[in-house]
Design a protein around this motif. Structure first.
Motif, PDB file in Angstrom:
ATOM      1  N   VAL A  11      17.439  32.194  -9.039  1.00 29.69           N
ATOM      2  CA  VAL A  11      16.540  32.945  -9.913  1.00 29.69           C
ATOM      3  C   VAL A  11      15.728  33.939  -9.092  1.00 29.69           C
ATOM      4  CG1 VAL A  11      14.565  32.766 -11.483  1.00 29.69           C
ATOM      5  CG2 VAL A  11      16.444  31.114 -11.624  1.00 29.69           C
ATOM      6  N   LEU A  12      15.268  33.505  -7.933  1.00 31.55           N
ATOM      7  CA  LEU A  12      14.515  34.391  -7.050  1.00 31.55           C
ATOM      8  C   LEU A  12      15.375  35.580  -6.624  1.00 31.55           C
ATOM      9  CD1 LEU A  12      11.851  34.752  -5.473  1.00 31.55           C
ATOM     10  CD2 LEU A  12      12.911  33.494  -3.615  1.00 31.55           C
ATOM     11  N   ALA A  13      16.626  35.325  -6.280  1.00 33.85           N
ATOM     12  CA  ALA A  13      17.526  36.404  -5.864  1.00 33.85           C
ATOM     13  C   ALA A  13      17.762  37.396  -7.003  1.00 33.85           C
ATOM     14  CB  ALA A  13      18.850  35.825  -5.380  1.00 33.85           C
ATOM     15  N   TRP A  14      18.019  36.885  -8.204  1.00 36.01           N
ATOM     16  CA  TRP A  14      18.232  37.784  -9.341  1.00 36.01           C
ATOM     17  C   TRP A  14      16.972  38.572  -9.666  1.00 36.01           C
ATOM     18  CZ3 TRP A  14      22.431  39.781 -10.949  1.00 36.01           C
ATOM     19  CH2 TRP A  14      23.631  39.078 -10.840  1.00 36.01           C
ATOM     20  N   GLY A  15      15.811  37.918  -9.583  1.00 31.96           N
ATOM     21  CA  GLY A  15      14.557  38.616  -9.824  1.00 31.96           C
ATOM     22  C   GLY A  15      14.348  39.749  -8.836  1.00 31.96           C
ATOM     23  N   LEU A  16      14.689  39.509  -7.574  1.00 28.14           N
ATOM     24  CA  LEU A  16      14.553  40.543  -6.550  1.00 28.14           C
ATOM     25  C   LEU A  16      15.519  41.697  -6.788  1.00 28.14           C
ATOM     26  CD1 LEU A  16      13.198  41.426  -3.930  1.00 28.14           C
ATOM     27  CD2 LEU A  16      14.939  40.145  -2.687  1.00 28.14           C
ATOM     28  N   LEU A  41       6.879  43.304 -13.604  1.00 30.15           N
ATOM     29  CA  LEU A  41       7.157  42.825 -14.956  1.00 30.15           C
ATOM     30  C   LEU A  41       8.640  42.484 -15.140  1.00 30.15           C
ATOM     31  CD1 LEU A  41       4.968  45.213 -17.112  1.00 30.15           C
ATOM     32  CD2 LEU A  41       4.635  42.766 -16.743  1.00 30.15           C
ATOM     33  N   ALA A  42       9.513  43.283 -14.555  1.00 31.44           N
ATOM     34  CA  ALA A  42      10.950  43.018 -14.657  1.00 31.44           C
ATOM     35  C   ALA A  42      11.316  41.715 -13.951  1.00 31.44           C
ATOM     36  CB  ALA A  42      11.745  44.181 -14.070  1.00 31.44           C
ATOM     37  N   ALA A  43      10.705  41.466 -12.792  1.00 33.22           N
ATOM     38  CA  ALA A  43      10.976  40.220 -12.072  1.00 33.22           C
ATOM     39  C   ALA A  43      10.495  39.019 -12.877  1.00 33.22           C
ATOM     40  CB  ALA A  43      10.304  40.247 -10.702  1.00 33.22           C
ATOM     41  N   MET A  44       9.312  39.128 -13.497  1.00 31.31           N
ATOM     42  CA  MET A  44       8.807  38.025 -14.316  1.00 31.31           C
ATOM     43  C   MET A  44       9.668  37.808 -15.558  1.00 31.31           C
ATOM     44  SD  MET A  44       4.661  38.189 -14.033  1.00 31.31           S
ATOM     45  CE  MET A  44       4.487  39.872 -14.560  1.00 31.31           C
ATOM     46  N   ALA A  45      10.154  38.889 -16.148  1.00 30.18           N
ATOM     47  CA  ALA A  45      11.028  38.764 -17.314  1.00 30.18           C
ATOM     48  C   ALA A  45      12.358  38.115 -16.932  1.00 30.18           C
ATOM     49  CB  ALA A  45      11.273  40.140 -17.935  1.00 30.18           C
ATOM     50  N   THR A  46      12.870  38.444 -15.765  1.00 30.99           N
ATOM     51  CA  THR A  46      14.104  37.816 -15.288  1.00 30.99           C
ATOM     52  C   THR A  46      13.901  36.318 -15.103  1.00 30.99           C
ATOM     53  OG1 THR A  46      14.755  39.849 -14.167  1.00 30.99           O
ATOM     54  CG2 THR A  46      15.840  37.826 -13.466  1.00 30.99           C
ATOM     55  N   LYS A  47      12.783  35.944 -14.482  1.00 31.84           N
ATOM     56  CA  LYS A  47      12.479  34.519 -14.294  1.00 31.84           C
ATOM     57  C   LYS A  47      12.354  33.808 -15.630  1.00 31.84           C
ATOM     58  CE  LYS A  47       8.828  31.399 -13.055  1.00 31.84           C
ATOM     59  NZ  LYS A  47       8.622  30.995 -14.437  1.00 31.84           N
ATOM     60  N   ALA A  48      11.668  34.427 -16.585  1.00 37.12           N
ATOM     61  CA  ALA A  48      11.492  33.811 -17.887  1.00 37.12           C
ATOM     62  C   ALA A  48      12.825  33.663 -18.635  1.00 37.12           C
ATOM     63  CB  ALA A  48      10.524  34.643 -18.731  1.00 37.12           C
ATOM     64  N   ALA A  49      13.726  34.609 -18.432  1.00 33.93           N
ATOM     65  CA  ALA A  49      15.021  34.522 -19.097  1.00 33.93           C
ATOM     66  C   ALA A  49      15.922  33.469 -18.470  1.00 33.93           C
ATOM     67  CB  ALA A  49      15.712  35.885 -19.065  1.00 33.93           C
ATOM     68  N   LEU A  50      15.849  33.320 -17.162  1.00 33.98           N
ATOM     69  CA  LEU A  50      16.722  32.375 -16.472  1.00 33.98           C
ATOM     70  C   LEU A  50      16.147  30.968 -16.396  1.00 33.98           C
ATOM     71  CD1 LEU A  50      18.007  34.609 -13.540  1.00 33.98           C
ATOM     72  CD2 LEU A  50      19.173  34.046 -15.682  1.00 33.98           C
ATOM     73  N   LEU A  51      14.831  30.830 -16.421  1.00 38.39           N
ATOM     74  CA  LEU A  51      14.185  29.514 -16.382  1.00 38.39           C
ATOM     75  C   LEU A  51      13.244  29.376 -17.572  1.00 38.39           C
ATOM     76  CD1 LEU A  51      13.160  29.133 -12.624  1.00 38.39           C
ATOM     77  CD2 LEU A  51      15.041  28.022 -13.800  1.00 38.39           C
ATOM     78  N   PRO A  52      13.799  29.246 -18.781  1.00 33.84           N
ATOM     79  CA  PRO A  52      12.925  29.152 -19.949  1.00 33.84           C
ATOM     80  C   PRO A  52      12.145  27.845 -19.961  1.00 33.84           C
ATOM     81  CG  PRO A  52      15.180  28.743 -20.575  1.00 33.84           C
ATOM     82  CD  PRO A  52      15.192  29.150 -19.131  1.00 33.84           C
ATOM     83  N   LEU A  53      10.958  27.882 -20.537  1.00 37.05           N
ATOM     84  CA  LEU A  53      10.153  26.665 -20.672  1.00 37.05           C
ATOM     85  C   LEU A  53      10.758  25.829 -21.797  1.00 37.05           C
ATOM     86  CD1 LEU A  53       6.584  28.184 -20.441  1.00 37.05           C
ATOM     87  CD2 LEU A  53       7.823  26.960 -18.669  1.00 37.05           C
ATOM     88  N   THR A  54      10.966  24.559 -21.516  1.00 32.29           N
ATOM     89  CA  THR A  54      11.539  23.693 -22.552  1.00 32.29           C
ATOM     90  C   THR A  54      10.615  22.532 -22.830  1.00 32.29           C
ATOM     91  OG1 THR A  54      12.779  22.469 -20.877  1.00 32.29           O
ATOM     92  CG2 THR A  54      13.914  24.265 -22.015  1.00 32.29           C
TER      93      THR A  54
END
Length: 54
Positions: A11-16, A41-54
């Protein structure tokens, strides 16, 4: 329902990657400060999309 699971490093790699691309694309139009903010904002959105809160 089980989806694709990502580890934090992936997730960190994709966010970067996304943040770098957005920064480069926005630098010309927004200037340095705007491009940095948009990339963050794009990095945070990527994290939110790949690691959704469940």
């Amino acid at each position: 329902m089980h989806g694709i699971e990502f580890e934090f490093g992936e997730v960190l790699a994709w966010g970067l990657i996304v943040a770098t691309f957005v920064y480069a694309a926005g630098l010309h139009r927004l200037g340095r400060g705007g491009a940095v903010a948009l990339a963050a904002l794009a990095a945070m959105a990527t994290k939110a999309a790949l690691l959704p809160l469940t």
